[in-house]
Design an enzyme around this catalytic site. Structure first.
Site, mmCIF file in Angstrom:
data_model
loop_
_atom_site.group_PDB
_atom_site.id
_atom_site.type_symbol
_atom_site.label_atom_id
_atom_site.label_comp_id
_atom_site.label_asym_id
_atom_site.label_seq_id
_atom_site.Cartn_x
_atom_site.Cartn_y
_atom_site.Cartn_z
ATOM 1 N N HIS A 185 -17.493 -21.889 -21.046
ATOM 2 C CA HIS A 185 -18.000 -21.266 -22.268
ATOM 3 C C HIS A 185 -18.891 -20.059 -22.026
ATOM 4 O O HIS A 185 -19.376 -19.458 -22.987
ATOM 5 C CB HIS A 185 -18.800 -22.269 -23.091
ATOM 6 C CG HIS A 185 -17.949 -23.260 -23.825
ATOM 7 N ND1 HIS A 185 -17.485 -23.051 -25.101
ATOM 8 C CD2 HIS A 185 -17.468 -24.454 -23.452
ATOM 9 C CE1 HIS A 185 -16.768 -24.081 -25.489
ATOM 10 N NE2 HIS A 185 -16.739 -24.961 -24.503
ATOM 11 N N LYS A 212 -27.055 -16.533 -36.068
ATOM 12 C CA LYS A 212 -26.611 -17.111 -34.802
ATOM 13 C C LYS A 212 -27.863 -17.440 -34.015
ATOM 14 O O LYS A 212 -28.963 -17.083 -34.429
ATOM 15 C CB LYS A 212 -25.723 -16.137 -34.026
ATOM 16 C CG LYS A 212 -26.330 -14.721 -33.926
ATOM 17 C CD LYS A 212 -25.422 -13.746 -33.215
ATOM 18 C CE LYS A 212 -24.208 -13.312 -33.993
ATOM 19 N NZ LYS A 212 -22.947 -13.778 -33.477
ATOM 20 N N ARG A 213 -27.716 -18.126 -32.878
ATOM 21 C CA ARG A 213 -28.907 -18.377 -32.077
ATOM 22 C C ARG A 213 -29.569 -17.057 -31.669
ATOM 23 O O ARG A 213 -28.887 -16.035 -31.518
ATOM 24 C CB ARG A 213 -28.538 -19.201 -30.818
ATOM 25 C CG ARG A 213 -28.315 -20.668 -31.115
ATOM 26 C CD ARG A 213 -29.533 -21.323 -31.740
ATOM 27 N NE ARG A 213 -30.589 -21.475 -30.780
ATOM 28 C CZ ARG A 213 -30.852 -22.568 -30.091
ATOM 29 N NH1 ARG A 213 -30.141 -23.662 -30.300
ATOM 30 N NH2 ARG A 213 -31.833 -22.622 -29.217
ATOM 31 N N LYS A 222 -27.290 -11.378 -27.595
ATOM 32 C CA LYS A 222 -26.708 -11.230 -28.933
ATOM 33 C C LYS A 222 -27.297 -10.019 -29.665
ATOM 34 O O LYS A 222 -26.807 -9.602 -30.698
ATOM 35 C CB LYS A 222 -26.915 -12.511 -29.744
ATOM 36 C CG LYS A 222 -26.112 -13.717 -29.207
ATOM 37 C CD LYS A 222 -26.349 -14.952 -30.056
ATOM 38 C CE LYS A 222 -25.654 -16.200 -29.541
ATOM 39 N NZ LYS A 222 -24.235 -16.309 -29.972
ATOM 40 N N THR A 237 -17.791 -17.729 -32.815
ATOM 41 C CA THR A 237 -17.001 -18.361 -33.872
ATOM 42 C C THR A 237 -17.574 -17.988 -35.234
ATOM 43 O O THR A 237 -16.868 -18.044 -36.240
ATOM 44 C CB THR A 237 -16.977 -19.900 -33.739
ATOM 45 O OG1 THR A 237 -18.317 -20.372 -33.566
ATOM 46 C CG2 THR A 237 -16.106 -20.322 -32.573
ATOM 47 N N LYS A 243 -15.815 -17.150 -39.138
ATOM 48 C CA LYS A 243 -16.210 -17.702 -40.438
ATOM 49 C C LYS A 243 -16.456 -16.574 -41.441
ATOM 50 O O LYS A 243 -16.068 -16.671 -42.612
ATOM 51 C CB LYS A 243 -17.471 -18.559 -40.296
ATOM 52 C CG LYS A 243 -17.329 -19.735 -39.339
ATOM 53 C CD LYS A 243 -18.707 -20.366 -39.017
ATOM 54 C CE LYS A 243 -18.659 -21.229 -37.782
ATOM 55 N NZ LYS A 243 -20.006 -21.530 -37.250
#
Ligand SMILES: *Cc1c(COP(=O)(O)O)cnc(C)c1O
Length: 801
Positions: free
Chosen positions: A346, A534-535, A540, A642, A646
C-alpha cells in the site's frame, strides 16, 4: 417482519415495548435504534446460517482477508439497503413520526481504521458478499477505534473513541471458538525418533475470543462474516502476577495503532499483529479440517490475503502451524504456505515500510523468529546461487539485515502474489522500489487498482443522485456499475443538467447547515465547494492548498478590482497524535480561517472551513456536496487514493497531480474533464535521485511564493510569530521534501482555470456528469472480481434461502 410497512410497524412496536419495558411514548431514540438493530440482525441470521452451511457443504475455495484495520462506518442503514427493506422500514417509521436518519444518529461509527487502507478493506467486504463470493474478513476488535478529534483553540485534541459504550448490536461472541496465543518464553528443541520437535515453555498465554459480524450482500442471500478478535486472560500459572498479566493481556486489543514511537508501544503493536495472525490462522485451519482431511491441500480450498505488511507474520505462523502442529516437513509446509498467501503493498514511503528490531521481536515470539531466520537463510542461499558473490544485493534483499526484520521482504518471499493498488504504483514497485524482487519473481507482481463500493458512496450517501440516475438510464447500474456509462448519452439534455444541479445544490445546503451549526460559519451555496478531506500528512500536501488560499487572500486585499468565482475551502483531517508537523498544519488552517472569515470584504468571496472529526459518517455528507476534489499529493507518493473516486462518483471535478488513481481517472474521463498540474512521478523521482531541487530558488525567484512563505512567520497570523516557524523551515531549511514550492505556480494556474470553468455553468455540469458516468470502473466490485479471478481463484456461490 419486513414484508410491508404495517407488519413492520406492528412488530417494531411490540419489540420496542418488550425490549425496553416502557410504552412507545416513553422510549428514546436509542431504544428505537437498539430495537430496530436487533430486529435487522435477527432477520439477517437465517441467511447467515444458510450461507455458512452452503460454504460447508459445497466445500469450495474461500478467501480470508486479514487486515489490521476495517473502517466500516455505520451499518444499520447500509444493511437495510442491502437487504432491500429500507423503504418498508422508513415508511413504517414515518407513520410513527420517527425519522430513520435520527435513529441512525444513535449508531456509533465503528472507526477500526485510520483511513484509506481500512476503508478499502470495508469496501472489499461489501463487494465480496454482493458478488456471492465466499470471502471473510479477519481483524481486531479494538475497544477504542481511531480517536475522536476535538479542536480547541485551533489545536487538535484527541479523545478516546467509544464505539462499544452502548454495545454493538451486530456482533455475536463465539467463546467456543477461542484460540490460544503464546508470547515470550523459550523454545526447547528435542530430537527423537529421527525428528526434531519444538516445545514452547514458560510462555504467556492469551485467549483470542472471536466476535462475528454479518456482512450482508446487496439484494442477494449471501451473508459473509467479519471476525474480530478480542484479547482476554487465559489460564495461567498461579505464581504469576495476576493483575499485571490481566492488564497486559487486555491492552492488546485496547487501542487501534497505539503510539509506536517508544519501545513499549512497538511491542504492543507487534503483539497485535501476531495476535491477529495466529488466531485467524488457527481458526481457518480448524474450519478447513472439519471438511477436509489432507492439510497438504490447504491451498486448494483456502486463500489468505495479507492487507499491507501488518499481517505478514502469517508467513512464519502458517509454517509453524503446518510443521509443529500438523507435522509437515519444511518443504511441504513451504509449498502450502506460499501457495496460500497473497499480499498487497500500500505504500512506497520508506518510513511506512515496517522493520522490527530483533531485540524486540525475538524474545516476544521465539519460535516465529526461528522460522523467519530459516526462511531468510534459505532465501539468501537461493540468491547466492543466482548472484554469486554479490553480497551487496543479498544484504539489500535479505529478510533479516542490520538487526532488523523486514516485513515487506517476508511478505514478498512468502506469497504467490504481490499487488500494487494503482497502475503507476504497481509500476513503481516493479521497476524501482521492489525491482530486485521483480527480477527474480516477475510473475508474482501484478496491479489491482483500488475501488470503492458504490452502494455506500452513491446509493446510501447520495439517494438524490441515485434516483436521478435511475430515472435517466434505469436501474442496471445498481448491479453493474459499468452501466453508469449510459449516462453519457444524456449529458447534453438540459433537463438532466438542471436536475443534477438541483441535487448538488440540495446537498450543498445540507452541508452548509451542518457547517453553520458546528462551525458557526455561514457559507455561500453559490460558491465553489472546494474540498480536501483525508488524513493530514506532509505528502498529501494540505500545505499547498493553504498557501494557495493565502495567495488568493493577498490578491483580494491588494486589488479591490480582482474578481473571482467565490469559493468555500473545506478541510477535514485527523493528524496522528505524535505527528508534530501534521498538527501544526491543522493549527495553520484554523489561523487562516480566522483571518479570512473575519475580513469583511474578503470573506464575501472566499471562506475557509475545517470540519472536526473527519470519519465515514461525515464523509457521507461531504462527498455529495463537493464541486472540487483536491487530490494534490506529491506525484509518486499516494499509492492510489480512494477519496478521489468517491468525489468523482458524486460529480465533483478533480484538481490533481498525476499520482495514484488520479491518472486512471484522467484516462477514463479525458483531459478536458479533470484539472491536472505539477511534477510527474518520474520528475519527482529524478529530483530525489539527483538531488538537484533547491526550494530556496523558488522562494527567491517567485514573489508570490516569497510573500506567502514569509507570512507564516511575520505576524500576519494573530498567533505568535514562532507558531509556524517549523512549517517555514520544512520548506526552506529542509529543502521542501514534498516539492510544495516547486508545484506552487502550476497549482495557482490550474486553480485559476477551475474558477473560470465553474462560471461556464453548462459545461461544468457536463463535465461533472461525465465524471459520474465514468466512475463505474472505480467500483470495488470490479477490483474484487479481479482479485477473485487473478489472485484468489475463487468462484461465486449461489445462496438460496
Ligand atoms: C475514503 C476515506 C479515506 C481515504 O481518503 P484518501 O483521500 O484516499 O486518502 C480516509 N478516511 C475516510 C473516512 C474515508 O472515507
Amino acid at each position: 417482519m419486513f414484508s410491508n410497512s404495517d407488519r413492520f410497524k406492528e412488530s417494531f412496536l411490540k419489540r420496542l415495548e418488550s425490549m425496553c419495558g416502557k410504552g412507545f411514548e416513553e422510549t428514546t431514540k436509542r431504544d428505537q435504534y437498539l430495537t430496530l438493530g436487533n430486529m435487522v440482525r435477527e432477520y439477517i441470521s437465517s441467511k447467515w446460517i444458510e450461507t455458512n452451511e452452503l460454504y460447508r457443504s459445497e466445500n469450495k475455495k474461500q478467501v480470508y482477508y486479514l487486515s489490521i484495520e476495517f473502517l466500516l462506518g455505520r451499518l444499520l442503514v447500509q444493511n437495510l439497503l442491502n437487504l432491500g427493506i429500507k423503504d418498508v422500514v422508513e415508511e413504517g417509521l414515518n407513520d410513527l413520526d420517527i425519522d430513520l436518519g435520527d435513529i441512525e444518529e444513535c449508531e456509533s461509527d465503528p472507526a477500526l481504521g485510520n483511513g484509506g487502507l481500512g476503508r478499502l478493506a470495508a469496501c472489499f467486504l461489501d463487494s465480496l458478499a454482493t458478488l456471492n463470493l465466499p470471502g471473510h474478513g479477519y481483524g481486531i476488535r479494538y475497544k477504542h477505534g481511531l480517536f475522536d478529534q476535538k479542536i480547541v483553540d485551533g489545536y487538535q485534541v484527541e479523545l478516546p473513541e467509544q464505539w462499544l459504550r452502548h454495545g454493538n448490536v451486530w456482533e455475536v461472541r463465539k467463546p467456543d471458538e477461542a484460540a490460544e496465543i503464546l508470547f515470550w518464553g523459550k523454545i526447547e528443541t528435542s530430537y527423537d525418533n529421527n525428528e526434531l520437535s519444538f516445545k514452547h515453555v514458560g510462555a504467556e498465554k492469551v485467549l483470542a475470543v472471536p466476535y462475528d459480524m454479518p456482512v450482508v450482500g446487496y439484494h442477494v442471500d449471501t451473508v459473509n462474516t467479519l471476525r474480530l478478535w478480542n484479547a482476554e486472560p487465559a489460564a495461567f500459572a498461579p505464581n504469576q502476577d495476576i493483575l499485571s498479566y490481566k492488564r497486559d493481556t487486555e491492552a492488546i486489543t485496547d487501542f487501534l495503532y497505539p503510539d509506536d514511537t517508544h519501545d513499549e508501544g512497538k511491542i504492543l503493536r507487534l503483539k497485535q499483529q501476531y495476535f491477529l495472525v495466529s488466531s485467524s490462522l488457527q481458526s481457518i485451519i480448524a474450519s478447513y479440517k472439519k471438511e477436509n482431511s489432507n492439510i497438504r491441500e490447504l491451498h486448494h480450498s483456502v486463500a489468505i490475503h495479507i492487507n499491507d505488511t501488518h499481517p505478514a507474520l502469517a508467513v512464519p505462523e502458517l509454517m509453524r502451524l503446518l510443521m509443529d502442529i500438523e507435522g509437515l516437513t519444511w518443504d511441504e509446509a513451504w509449498k502450502v504456505t506460499t501457495n496460500t498467501l497473497s499480499y498487497t503493498n500500500h505504500t512506497i514511503l520508506s518510513e511506512a515500510l515496517e522493520k522490527w528490531p530483533i531485540y524486540l521481536f525475538k524474545p516476544l515470539m521465539p519460535r516465529i523468529y526461528m522460522i523467519i531466520e530459516e526462511i531468510n537463510e534459505r532465501f539468501c542461499a537461493e540468491l547466492w546461487n543466482k548472484y554469486p558473490g554479490d553480497w551487496h544485493k543479498i544484504e539489500h534483499m535479505a529478510i533479516i539485515a542490520h538487526d532488523l526484520v523486514k516485513m515487506a521482504h517476508l511478505a514478498i518471499v512468502g506469497s504467490n502474489s504481490i499487488n500494487g493498488v494503482a497502475k503507476i504504483h504497481s509500476d513503481i514497485l516493479k521497476h524501482r522500489e521492489m525491482k530486485s524482487f521483480y527480477d527474480i519473481y516477475p510473475t508474482k507482481f501484478n496491479n489491482k487498482t483500488n475501488g470503492i463500493t458504490h452502494r455506500r458512496w452513491l446509493l446510501k450517501a447520495n439517494p438524490g443522485l441515485t434516483n436521478l440516475i435511475k430515472n435517466t438510464i434505469g436501474e442496471d447500474f445498481v448491479h453493474q456499475p459499468d452501466k453508469l456509462i449510459d449516462l453519457k448519452r444524456h449529458i447534453y439534455h438540459p433537463d438532466l443538467k438542471e436536475q443534477f444541479a438541483n441535487v448538488k445544490r440540495k446537498r450543498k445546503e445540507i452541508l452548509a447547515k451542518r457547517i453553520a451549526e458546528k462551525n458557526g460559519i455561514l457559507v455561500d451555496i453559490d460558491s465553489i465547494f472546494d474540498v480536501q478531506v483525508k488524513r493530514m500528512h506532509a505528502y498529501k500536501r494540505q500545505l499547498l492548498n493553504v498557501l494557495h488560499i493565502i495567495y488568493l487572500y493577498n490578491r483580494l486585499k491588494e486589488d479591490v478590482n480582482y474578481t473571482i468565482q467565490p469559493r468555500t475551502f473545506i478541510f477535514g483531517a485527523k493528524a496522528s497524535p505524535t505527528y508534530y508537523y501534521a498538527k501544526k498544519i491543522i493549527k495553520l488552517i484554523h489561523s487562516l480561517a480566522d483571518k479570512v472569515n473575519n475580513d469583511p470584504r474578503v470573506s464575501k468571496i472566499i471562506k475557509v472551513v475545517f470540519m472536526e472529526n473527519y470519519r465515514v459518517s461525515l464523509a457521507e455528507d461531504i462527498f455529495p456536496a463537493a464541486d472540487v476534489s483536491e487530490q494534490i499529493s506529491t506525484a509518486s507518493k499516494e499509492a492510489s487514493g480512494t477519496g478521489n473516486m468517491k468525489f468523482m462518483m458524486n460529480g465533483a471535478l478533480t484538481v490533481g497531480t498525476l499520482d495514484g488513481a488520479n491518472i486512471e481517472i484522467m484516462e477514463e474521463v479525458g483531459k478536458d474533464n479533470i484539472f491536472t498540474f505539477g511534477l510527474t512521478a518520474q520528475e519527482v523521482l529524478n529530483y530525489e535521485e539527483n538531488g538537484r531541487y533547491r526550494s530556496m530558488e523558488y522562494y527567491h525567484h517567485d514573489l508570490r511564493i516569497r510573500q506567502v512563505v514569509d507570512q507564516l512567520t511575520n505576524g500576519f497570523f494573530s498567533e505568535d510569530e514562532g507558531e509556524f516557524e517549523s512549517i517555514k523551515d520544512s520548506l526552506l531549511v529542509q529543502n521542501d521534501q514534498y516539492f510544495v514550492l516547486r508545484d506552487f505556480a502550476s497549482y495557482i494556474d490550474i486553480q485559476e482555470k477551475v474558477g473560470v470553468a465553474y462560471q461556464q455553468r453548462d459545461k461544468w455540469l457536463e463535465k461533472a456528469l461525465i465524471n459520474i458516468s465514468h466512475s463505474g470502473f472505480f467500483s470495488s466490485d470490479r477490483t474484487i472480481q479481479q482479485y477473485a479471478d487473478d489472485i484468489w481463484k475463487i468462484d461465486p456461490m449461489g445462496v438460496r434461502v
